[in-house]
Design an enzyme around this catalytic site. Structure first.
Site, PDB file in Angstrom:
ATOM      1  N   ASN A   1       3.855   7.723   2.677  1.00 15.29           N
ATOM      2  CA  ASN A   1       4.706   8.663   1.945  1.00 15.29           C
ATOM      3  C   ASN A   1       4.031   9.998   1.652  1.00 15.29           C
ATOM      4  OD1 ASN A   1       6.890   9.372  -0.230  1.00 15.29           O
ATOM      5  ND2 ASN A   1       4.912   9.393  -1.320  1.00 15.29           N
TER       6      ASN A   1
ATOM      7  N   ASP B   1     -12.098  11.185   7.198  1.00 20.83           N
ATOM      8  CA  ASP B   1     -12.927  10.421   6.250  1.00 20.83           C
ATOM      9  C   ASP B   1     -12.070   9.800   5.160  1.00 20.83           C
ATOM     10  OD1 ASP B   1     -15.275  10.825   7.518  1.00 20.83           O
ATOM     11  OD2 ASP B   1     -16.023  12.385   6.146  1.00 20.83           O
TER      12      ASP B   1
ATOM     13  N   LYS C   1       8.004  16.646   9.963  1.00 22.92           N
ATOM     14  CA  LYS C   1       8.930  15.581   9.551  1.00 22.92           C
ATOM     15  C   LYS C   1       9.761  15.096  10.739  1.00 22.92           C
ATOM     16  CE  LYS C   1       7.473  15.076   5.491  1.00 22.92           C
ATOM     17  NZ  LYS C   1       6.978  13.798   4.986  1.00 22.92           N
TER      18      LYS C   1
ATOM     19  N   TYR D   1       6.238  22.294   8.388  1.00 25.76           N
ATOM     20  CA  TYR D   1       6.674  21.135   7.594  1.00 25.76           C
ATOM     21  C   TYR D   1       7.842  20.426   8.292  1.00 25.76           C
ATOM     22  CZ  TYR D   1       8.743  18.288   3.961  1.00 25.76           C
ATOM     23  OH  TYR D   1       9.268  17.232   3.266  1.00 25.76           O
TER      24      TYR D   1
ATOM     25  N   VAL E   1       0.874  -1.179   0.000  1.00 25.85           N
ATOM     26  CA  VAL E   1       0.000   0.000   0.000  1.00 25.85           C
ATOM     27  C   VAL E   1       0.908   1.225   0.000  1.00 25.85           C
ATOM     28  CG1 VAL E   1      -1.715   1.296   1.328  1.00 25.85           C
ATOM     29  CG2 VAL E   1      -1.813  -1.218   1.282  1.00 25.85           C
TER      30      VAL E   1
HETATM   31  N1  LIG Z   1      10.683  16.717  -2.794  1.00 29.26           N
HETATM   32  C1  LIG Z   1      11.503  16.875  -1.770  1.00 29.26           C
HETATM   33  O1  LIG Z   1      12.468  17.662  -1.831  1.00 29.26           O
HETATM   34  C2  LIG Z   1      11.291  16.075  -0.509  1.00 29.26           C
HETATM   35  C3  LIG Z   1      12.340  16.019   0.418  1.00 29.26           C
HETATM   36  C4  LIG Z   1      12.159  15.296   1.597  1.00 29.26           C
HETATM   37  C5  LIG Z   1      10.977  14.640   1.828  1.00 29.26           C
HETATM   38  N2  LIG Z   1       9.969  14.700   0.914  1.00 29.26           N
HETATM   39  C6  LIG Z   1       8.719  13.988   1.223  1.00 29.26           C
HETATM   40  O2  LIG Z   1       8.466  13.045   0.210  1.00 29.26           O
HETATM   41  C7  LIG Z   1       7.065  12.733   0.218  1.00 29.26           C
HETATM   42  C8  LIG Z   1       6.549  12.742  -1.213  1.00 29.26           C
HETATM   43  O3  LIG Z   1       6.634  14.077  -1.707  1.00 29.26           O
HETATM   44  P1  LIG Z   1       7.154  14.418  -3.170  1.00 29.26           P
HETATM   45  O4  LIG Z   1       8.382  15.214  -3.038  1.00 29.26           O
HETATM   46  O5  LIG Z   1       7.155  13.208  -4.005  1.00 29.26           O
HETATM   47  O6  LIG Z   1       6.029  15.470  -3.626  1.00 29.26           O
HETATM   48  P2  LIG Z   1       4.835  15.393  -4.674  1.00 29.26           P
HETATM   49  O7  LIG Z   1       5.341  15.086  -6.022  1.00 29.26           O
HETATM   50  O8  LIG Z   1       4.100  16.673  -4.438  1.00 29.26           O
HETATM   51  O9  LIG Z   1       3.945  14.158  -4.187  1.00 29.26           O
HETATM   52  C9  LIG Z   1       3.044  14.254  -3.106  1.00 29.26           C
HETATM   53  C10 LIG Z   1       2.071  13.095  -3.167  1.00 29.26           C
HETATM   54  O10 LIG Z   1       1.220  13.188  -2.005  1.00 29.26           O
HETATM   55  C11 LIG Z   1      -0.138  13.222  -2.451  1.00 29.26           C
HETATM   56  N3  LIG Z   1      -0.974  14.072  -1.613  1.00 29.26           N
HETATM   57  C12 LIG Z   1      -0.827  15.405  -1.394  1.00 29.26           C
HETATM   58  N4  LIG Z   1      -1.830  15.851  -0.609  1.00 29.26           N
HETATM   59  C13 LIG Z   1      -2.614  14.767  -0.342  1.00 29.26           C
HETATM   60  C14 LIG Z   1      -3.802  14.575   0.414  1.00 29.26           C
HETATM   61  N5  LIG Z   1      -4.394  15.601   1.067  1.00 29.26           N
HETATM   62  N6  LIG Z   1      -4.336  13.328   0.473  1.00 29.26           N
HETATM   63  C15 LIG Z   1      -3.755  12.292  -0.191  1.00 29.26           C
HETATM   64  N7  LIG Z   1      -2.639  12.410  -0.916  1.00 29.26           N
HETATM   65  C16 LIG Z   1      -2.071  13.637  -0.989  1.00 29.26           C
HETATM   66  C17 LIG Z   1      -0.082  13.773  -3.850  1.00 29.26           C
HETATM   67  O11 LIG Z   1      -1.255  13.364  -4.543  1.00 29.26           O
HETATM   68  P3  LIG Z   1      -2.277  14.440  -5.231  1.00 29.26           P
HETATM   69  O12 LIG Z   1      -1.543  15.016  -6.396  1.00 29.26           O
HETATM   70  O13 LIG Z   1      -3.441  13.608  -5.588  1.00 29.26           O
HETATM   71  O14 LIG Z   1      -2.559  15.488  -4.174  1.00 29.26           O
HETATM   72  C18 LIG Z   1       1.179  13.123  -4.396  1.00 29.26           C
HETATM   73  O15 LIG Z   1       0.899  11.817  -4.823  1.00 29.26           O
HETATM   74  C19 LIG Z   1       6.403  13.764   1.116  1.00 29.26           C
HETATM   75  O16 LIG Z   1       6.141  13.192   2.385  1.00 29.26           O
HETATM   76  C20 LIG Z   1       7.471  14.851   1.247  1.00 29.26           C
HETATM   77  O17 LIG Z   1       7.366  15.558   2.460  1.00 29.26           O
HETATM   78  C21 LIG Z   1      10.104  15.408  -0.245  1.00 29.26           C
END
Ligand SMILES: NC(=O)c1ccc[n+]([C@@H]2O[C@H](COP(=O)([O-])OP(=O)(O)OC[C@H]3O[C@@H](n4cnc5c(N)ncnc54)[C@H](OP(=O)(O)O)[C@@H]3O)[C@@H](O)[C@H]2O)c1
Length: 265
Positions: free
Chosen positions: A91, A69, A160, A156, A13
């Site tokens: 994630n 929900d 984390k 944020y 999942v």
């Molecule tokens: N990018 C970085 O530099 C970085 C660094 C460290 C950690 N992270 C962490 O990595 C993880 C993934 O982020 P990413 O960088 O891959 O960013 P991303 O491309 O923006 O992906 C975020 C994902 O979370 C989903 N999401 C957002 N809001 C949501 C909600 N309310 N309910 C359900 N799903 C939701 C999005 O789906 P929808 O499009 O459908 O909203 C998307 O699939 C996050 O936890 C982020 O904090 C990122």
């Protein structure tokens, strides 16, 4: 985990599976022979599920995990499958950039609800059956932002820190159960994160970033090896990583701020 043709495929999942690191994690699980239940907030997740389906079965759930929900919808879908969850990748995450006194409260609270609350709710619902079964792997996406104060995305970075501490504590509690918990700590990664977090006018948004496919692969490998955590920051200057280990928190906050402060502010 190797899967032979007469064995049922394991199930993974993955939350936040429609883009960025989550999408790449889903690809790693599919390549590793896992059936998938993918979830995200908007309809793109259906397209991703279609694309990944082939050798493995892929289902999707569209749910806003920042709400109770939405979490309930996902948990019900998992239970309706009637099969154990072998791997759970918590994630999904978002951020709210900007000076805290100016950011919209809704953005800060959505960050806390999605990053913190949904992680706790999903772990509470889906980890106990793993423990009962004596098997399971949990991957929690934290961030290198968890390792120091994060001015200009304060909620944020704090969220984390919460999920990193939560993952490490849960790992200890579950050490004799057959369930492992692995924290993934990406550094700046080339995804939609910065745009969504309203951080496009920051130094970090314009700096070098890791490829989300590399980040996900390292997370997946650490998860499958049952490691406690993996820090991925190949895009971060070594001097900064080294400084982060020895500086006092006040100095870490100041250093972090130079990357996250809006340039027009
Ligand atoms: N990018 C970085 O530099 C970085 C660094 C460290 C950690 N992270 C962490 O990595 C993880 C993934 O982020 P990413 O960088 O891959 O960013 P991303 O491309 O923006 O992906 C975020 C994902 O979370 C989903 N999401 C957002 N809001 C949501 C909600 N309310 N309910 C359900 N799903 C939701 C999005 O789906 P929808 O499009 O459908 O909203 C998307 O699939 C996050 O936890 C982020 O904090 C990122």
């Amino acid at each position: 985990m190797s899967v032979t043709p007469d064995q049922p495929r394991p199930l993974a999942v993955v939350t936040g599976a429609s883009s960025g690191i989550g999408l790449e994690l889903a690809s790693c699980f599919a390549a590793g022979g896992f059936d998938l239940l993918l979830t995200a907030d908007d309809a793109t997740v259906a397209v991703v599920a279609d694309r990944l389906a082939g050798d493995v079965a892929v289902r999707h759930v569209q749910a806003d995990l920042a709400t109770a929900d939405g979490v309930r919808t996902l948990v019900e879908e998992v239970r309706a499958l009637g099969r154990p969850v072998d791997a759970l990748a918590l994630n999904a995450g978002t951020g709210q950039g900007g000076p805290f006194v100016e950011t919209p409260l809704d953005g800060d609270l959505e960050t806390v609800r999605l990053n913190v609350e949904s992680t706790v709710r999903l772990a509470k619902a889906l980890v106990p059956p793993m423990v009962e079964r004596g098997a399971g792997r949990v991957l929690v996406t934290a961030s290198t932002a968890a390792l120091m104060p994060g001015p200009y995305y304060a909620t944020y970075a704090a969220s984390k820190s919460f999920v990193l501490s939560f993952a490490e504590a849960l790992r200890h509690e579950l050490k004799d159960t057959g369930v492992t918990v692995t924290a993934l700590l990406p550094g700046p990664t080339d995804t939609e994160f910065f745009e969504r977090a309203d951080m496009e006018d920051t130094r970090v948004a314009h700096g070098k970033k890791d490829d989300p496919a590399d980040v996900a692969r390292q997370g997946f490998e650490a998860l499958m090896a049952g490691k406690d955590k993996v820090v991925v920051r190949s895009a971060q200057p070594l001097s900064q990583a080294a400084a982060a280990k020895v500086l006092p928190d006040r100095a870490k906050a100041a250093m972090h701020a130079t990357y996250t402060k809006p340039q027009d502010g």
